[in-house]
Design an enzyme around this catalytic site. Structure first.
Site, PDB file in Angstrom:
ATOM      1  N   GLU A  41       0.829  -1.211   0.000  1.00  0.00           N
ATOM      2  CA  GLU A  41       0.000   0.000   0.000  1.00  0.00           C
ATOM      3  C   GLU A  41       0.860   1.256   0.000  1.00  0.00           C
ATOM      4  O   GLU A  41       0.564   2.222  -0.706  1.00  0.00           O
ATOM      5  CB  GLU A  41      -0.928   0.013   1.227  1.00  0.00           C
ATOM      6  CG  GLU A  41      -1.873  -1.161   1.302  1.00  0.00           C
ATOM      7  CD  GLU A  41      -1.308  -2.370   2.064  1.00  0.00           C
ATOM      8  OE1 GLU A  41      -2.110  -3.135   2.608  1.00  0.00           O
ATOM      9  OE2 GLU A  41      -0.065  -2.545   2.119  1.00  0.00           O
ATOM     10  N   CYS A  93      -1.957  -2.980   7.236  1.00  0.00           N
ATOM     11  CA  CYS A  93      -1.466  -2.850   8.609  1.00  0.00           C
ATOM     12  C   CYS A  93      -1.886  -1.490   9.166  1.00  0.00           C
ATOM     13  O   CYS A  93      -2.380  -0.624   8.431  1.00  0.00           O
ATOM     14  CB  CYS A  93       0.058  -3.006   8.647  1.00  0.00           C
ATOM     15  SG  CYS A  93       0.971  -1.605   7.952  1.00  0.00           S
ATOM     16  N   CYS A 143      -0.257   1.495   7.386  1.00  0.00           N
ATOM     17  CA  CYS A 143      -0.802   1.727   6.046  1.00  0.00           C
ATOM     18  C   CYS A 143      -2.225   2.279   6.109  1.00  0.00           C
ATOM     19  O   CYS A 143      -2.611   3.085   5.271  1.00  0.00           O
ATOM     20  CB  CYS A 143      -0.740   0.456   5.213  1.00  0.00           C
ATOM     21  SG  CYS A 143       0.932   0.141   4.613  1.00  0.00           S
TER      22      CYS A 143
END
Length: 138
Positions: free
Chosen positions: A57, A88, A91
C-alpha cells in the site's frame, strides 16, 4: 496476461507477482485508483534489516504522490490464502492521509476473488487526518 477483468484487481495481482518477499514468502500487491481514474500499484519489499521493508500500500501511495496524485478513490490489496490481507495499522493511516472515511477498500486472494469489501472508516474508525490540523484540508 491476467484474466481478471477488473483493472484495479488486475493491477494489484500484477504488483503482487513482483513482490520481493524472500523472508516471509508472503507476497502482497496493492493498487489504487485516483479520483481522476489513474491507477497506481505497489508491492511489498522486504529487507534483511527487519523491519525496514515496505508495504504494498505504501508503494502504491508513493507512486501516486510522485505522479502528483492526492486523492484515493478506491484501493485493492491482493494477498494470499483464505483470510483477507487487510492493511497494517501504519498503512491504514497512510491511506487516511489521501482518502476519506467512505473510500472503498477490497481485499482479494491470489486469484482475484474478493474476500472482503469494506470502507476505510470500518478499518480505521475515529481516525485522525489532515482536517485535525489547523490550516489543513479535511
Amino acid at each position: 496476461m491476467n484474466p481478471v477483468s477488473d483493472p484495479l484487481i488486475a493491477a494489484a495481482l500484477a504488483a503482487r507477482a513482483n513482490a520481493y518477499a524472500p523472508y516471509s514468502r508472503f507476497h502482497v500487491g496493492a493498487a489504487l485508483r485516483t479520483e481522476e481514474g489513474q491507477i497506481f500499484a505497489g508491492c511489498n519489499v522486504e529487507n534483511a534489516a527487519f523491519p525496514e521493508g515496505s508495504c504494498a500500500e505504501a508503494g502504491a501511495i508513493a507512486a501516486m504522490a510522485l505522479a502528483g496524485g492526492r486523492r484515493i478513490a478506491e484501493l485493492v490489496v491482493a494477498g494470499e490464502g483464505e483470510a483477507p490481507c487487510t492493511p497494517c495499522g501504519g498503512c491504514r493511516q497512510k491511506i487516511r492521509e489521501f482518502a476519506g472515511p467512505e473510500t472503498p477498500l477490497r481485499m482479494v486472494d491470489a486469484r482475484g476473488r474478493v474476500l472482503l469489501h469494506t470502507t476505510l472508516a470500518a478499518l480505521l474508525p475515529h481516525s485522525f487526518g489532515p482536517g485535525h490540523l489547523a490550516g489543513n484540508p479535511a
